[in-house]
Enzyme design. Structure first.
Site, PDB file in Angstrom:
ATOM      1  N   HIS A 119     -30.154 -24.358 -15.549  1.00 30.39           N
ATOM      2  CA  HIS A 119     -30.554 -23.921 -16.892  1.00 30.39           C
ATOM      3  C   HIS A 119     -31.361 -22.622 -16.835  1.00 30.39           C
ATOM      4  O   HIS A 119     -32.275 -22.422 -17.629  1.00 30.39           O
ATOM      5  CB  HIS A 119     -31.373 -25.004 -17.604  1.00 30.39           C
ATOM      6  CG  HIS A 119     -30.743 -26.362 -17.515  1.00 30.39           C
ATOM      7  ND1 HIS A 119     -29.754 -26.785 -18.361  1.00 30.39           N
ATOM      8  CD2 HIS A 119     -30.938 -27.372 -16.624  1.00 30.39           C
ATOM      9  CE1 HIS A 119     -29.371 -28.017 -18.025  1.00 30.39           C
ATOM     10  NE2 HIS A 119     -30.068 -28.394 -16.968  1.00 30.39           N
TER      11      HIS A 119
ATOM     12  N   GLU B 103     -21.331  -5.737 -15.208  1.00 28.10           N
ATOM     13  CA  GLU B 103     -21.150  -6.163 -16.606  1.00 28.10           C
ATOM     14  C   GLU B 103     -19.672  -6.080 -16.994  1.00 28.10           C
ATOM     15  O   GLU B 103     -19.149  -6.931 -17.721  1.00 28.10           O
ATOM     16  CB  GLU B 103     -22.037  -5.320 -17.533  1.00 28.10           C
ATOM     17  CG  GLU B 103     -23.518  -5.671 -17.346  1.00 28.10           C
ATOM     18  CD  GLU B 103     -24.485  -4.747 -18.081  1.00 28.10           C
ATOM     19  OE1 GLU B 103     -24.036  -3.886 -18.851  1.00 28.10           O
ATOM     20  OE2 GLU B 103     -25.706  -4.887 -17.853  1.00 28.10           O
TER      21      GLU B 103
ATOM     22  N   TYR C  78      17.406 -17.528 -25.047  1.00 32.19           N
ATOM     23  CA  TYR C  78      16.668 -16.275 -25.032  1.00 32.19           C
ATOM     24  C   TYR C  78      16.301 -15.862 -26.442  1.00 32.19           C
ATOM     25  O   TYR C  78      17.113 -15.938 -27.369  1.00 32.19           O
ATOM     26  CB  TYR C  78      17.483 -15.143 -24.373  1.00 32.19           C
ATOM     27  CG  TYR C  78      16.683 -13.855 -24.339  1.00 32.19           C
ATOM     28  CD1 TYR C  78      15.791 -13.598 -23.307  1.00 32.19           C
ATOM     29  CD2 TYR C  78      16.754 -12.937 -25.380  1.00 32.19           C
ATOM     30  CE1 TYR C  78      15.007 -12.461 -23.300  1.00 32.19           C
ATOM     31  CE2 TYR C  78      15.973 -11.785 -25.385  1.00 32.19           C
ATOM     32  CZ  TYR C  78      15.103 -11.559 -24.339  1.00 32.19           C
ATOM     33  OH  TYR C  78      14.324 -10.439 -24.340  1.00 32.19           O
TER      34      TYR C  78
ATOM     35  N   GLN D 289      10.184 -10.501 -24.642  1.00 30.27           N
ATOM     36  CA  GLN D 289       9.907  -9.111 -24.248  1.00 30.27           C
ATOM     37  C   GLN D 289       8.411  -8.799 -24.356  1.00 30.27           C
ATOM     38  O   GLN D 289       7.890  -7.959 -23.640  1.00 30.27           O
ATOM     39  CB  GLN D 289      10.709  -8.176 -25.142  1.00 30.27           C
ATOM     40  CG  GLN D 289      10.564  -6.714 -24.843  1.00 30.27           C
ATOM     41  CD  GLN D 289      11.659  -5.897 -25.536  1.00 30.27           C
ATOM     42  OE1 GLN D 289      12.789  -5.899 -25.101  1.00 30.27           O
ATOM     43  NE2 GLN D 289      11.303  -5.222 -26.607  1.00 30.27           N
TER      44      GLN D 289
HETATM   45  N1  ARG Z   1      14.091  -6.040 -22.737  1.00 27.40           N
HETATM   46  C1  ARG Z   1      14.416  -7.439 -22.792  1.00 27.40           C
HETATM   47  C2  ARG Z   1      13.191  -8.255 -22.355  1.00 27.40           C
HETATM   48  O1  ARG Z   1      12.278  -7.698 -21.819  1.00 27.40           O
HETATM   49  C3  ARG Z   1      15.549  -7.727 -21.890  1.00 27.40           C
HETATM   50  C4  ARG Z   1      16.497  -8.775 -22.344  1.00 27.40           C
HETATM   51  C5  ARG Z   1      17.133  -8.426 -23.614  1.00 27.40           C
HETATM   52  N2  ARG Z   1      18.087  -9.410 -23.999  1.00 27.40           N
HETATM   53  C6  ARG Z   1      18.486  -9.545 -25.263  1.00 27.40           C
HETATM   54  N3  ARG Z   1      19.321 -10.452 -25.501  1.00 27.40           N
HETATM   55  N4  ARG Z   1      18.030  -8.756 -26.183  1.00 27.40           N
HETATM   56  O2  ARG Z   1      13.123  -9.433 -22.562  1.00 27.40           O
END
Ligand code: ARG
Length: 491
Positions: free
Chosen positions: A163, A295, A322, A327
């Site tokens: 503490h 810091e 995806y 990204q």
């Molecule tokens: N620039 C994209 C990323 O970083 C790559 C993959 C893109 N694929 C897609 N189906 N748009 O994730």
């Protein structure tokens, strides 16, 4: 499109070579593009392209001559660097465009049996491996710095705090090793994150695999991965390797912030002098020496926590397979790993160059009646219930915390004289912080004998972890050499 687009002055360098005119422009073009940020994975993408093209040729999926032309073009593109790439939505598209610019339509064979989805996932893992090994290396250097401090200061007593109040005497070595042990676990977490990262998603394609007779183990091997991410939908979707790494780094940053805070407090009390190289002065108050580097090390926990939170929030609720939200995921990992690795290096430097003020530490070690527990422990060892001993010492603490106060408190609480248990001389000895530290020789305690064993543990662990790092580094180097040789045999 002409047969030799590199000579075609009318070719616009916008990725049209890859996807025609559909979706290649528009007001949101920059918003969609990750090309600038992708510089970080430029070399990774070249390696991934090389391994993929070699595999395609070995499997007879593309002709040897096509592979040779593409690999030669990749060589030139690698030499010219990221800045020379044509425009594109991302580095993958831009490199493919550049290949097609150089060799014509045959360059379009490079993207057979894959997608940017498995490609980017592979590039991220490929690049992150290097960064993780650098961060592991930084933890090893910091642990070695803590080990050095511990070696030098096994007998340097200091006040230990709970503490933020003086609690019990300990030693600088014991304090330093407490951080070494914590950061050793960070090293382990980073190595575990590395091993999870070190699997190849390449060949998962968009997510649904491919009808081509690809060899995923071969590309994994050429890129130095220990194996493949089996399920192709998982391969394209998974970013938990970023999470593992960022979480490990956030934990490390939290430890660094505590270490920095301790050193800031110790410097403030005059227990430790920071080297001028790791301090700044005020622009207005000439007498000031501010622990600015520490810091900022302390603040890095905020950067890491933001990275982890950004990543978790970006990944939350993403459907398979995806989505381009992904990204935006990697940036959180890069900013975290850069900040935390740099802070680890700085913490090691600040620690190595600092000077411990042994006499100030010794003077302070007994301040605030920090040896009260030592006296209570001794009374309990003589047969008094610890709770009764605690009561006596708590009372003595209220009345000056010296031998007289202890005797007066004992007279109130005990039916027999304190002398039955301890003489005045023994009491005096027990109030000495050095004596207190020496008596605390339980396993892991601050007594120099116990710290000696902890130093052995640290030395062994450092050896083991250095070997673990070297093995992984040389695995990557070997894969790099193999890929270079194999590529040369194909051009
Ligand atoms: N620039 C994209 C990323 O970083 C790559 C993959 C893109 N694929 C897609 N189906 N748009 O994730």
């Amino acid at each position: 499109m002409s047969d030799n687009p590199s000579n075609d002055a009318s070719l616009d360098r916008t990725g049209a070579a890859v996807r025609g005119d559909r979706f290649s422009g528009g007001p949101a073009r920059e918003f969609l593009s990750s090309l600038a940020a992708d510089e970080r994975i430029f070399e990774a993408d070249i390696a991934v392209d090389r391994a993929h093209v070699v595999m395609l040729a070995e499997q007879g999926i593309i002709e040897q001559s096509a592979a040779s032309e593409i690999l030669t073009a990749l060589e030139a593109i690698a030499l010219n660097g990221h800045d020379s790439l044509p425009d594109g939505e991302d580095v993958h598209e831009a490199i493919e465009s550049a290949v097609i610019e150089q060799v014509g339509p045959v360059g379009g064979k490079m993207h057979t049996a894959r997608s940017r989805n498995d490609e980017v996932a592979t590039c991220l893992r490929y690049r992150l491996r290097e960064d993780l090994l650098d961060s592991v290396s930084a933890t090893l250097a910091l642990r070695a710095a803590l080990e050095d401090v511990a070696h030098e200061h096994t007998d340097t007593v200091m006040p230990g705090f709970t503490h933020l109040q003086p609690a019990q005497p300990t030693t600088v070595a014991h304090w330093a090793l407490s951080y070494e042990r914590a950061i050793a676990r960070d090293t382990e977490r980073l190595l575990a994150a590395y091993d999870r990262t070190n699997c190849s998603p390449l060949g998962g394609a968009a997510f649904a695999g491919t009808p081509f007779p690809i060899d995923r183990e071969r590309t994994a091997e050429l890129l130095g991965f220990a194996g493949v991410v089996e399920n192709s939908m998982d391969a394209a979707s998974a970013r938990d390797f970023l999470l593992d790494s960022t979480a490990a780094l956030a934990g490390l940053a939290t430890h660094l912030s505590g270490l920095a805070e301790d050193l800031i407090v110790f410097a403030n009390k005059g227990y430790v002098d920071l080297s001028n190289e790791y301090a700044s002065t005020s622009s207005i108050m000439p007498q000031k020496k501010n622990p600015d580097t520490l810091e900022l090390v302390r603040a890095t926990a905020g950067t890491a926590s933001a990275g982890l939170d950004g990543l978790l929030t970006t990944l939350k609720g993403l459907p398979r397979a995806y989505n381009i939200d992904l990204q935006r995921a990697s940036g959180h990992a890069w900013s975290t790993i850069d900040a935390v690795t740099e802070a680890t290096d700085v913490a090691a430097g600040a620690l190595t160059s600092a000077t411990w003020n042994e006499s100030a530490l010794a003077d302070a070690a007994g301040d605030g009646f920090t040896t009260a527990t030592a006296v209570a422990d001794k009374l309990a060892m003589c047969g008094l219930p610890f709770r009764t001993a605690h009561e006596i010492l708590a009372d003595a603490a209220q009345h000056g915390g010296d031998v007289d106060a202890i005797e007066a408190a004992a007279a109130d609480v005990l039916d027999e004289p304190l002398e039955t248990y301890l003489t005045r001389d023994e009491l005096h000895a027990l109030l000495d912080p050095v004596h207190s530290v020496e008596s605390r020789d339980s396993r892991g305690g601050p007594a120099p004998s116990a710290v000696g064993e902890q130093l052995d543990t640290t030395a062994d662990a450092l050896d083991t972890d250095r070997e673990a790092l070297d093995r992984r580094r040389s695995g990557l180097e070997q894969a790099h050499e193999t890929l270079t040789e194999v590529v040369h045999s194909h051009v």
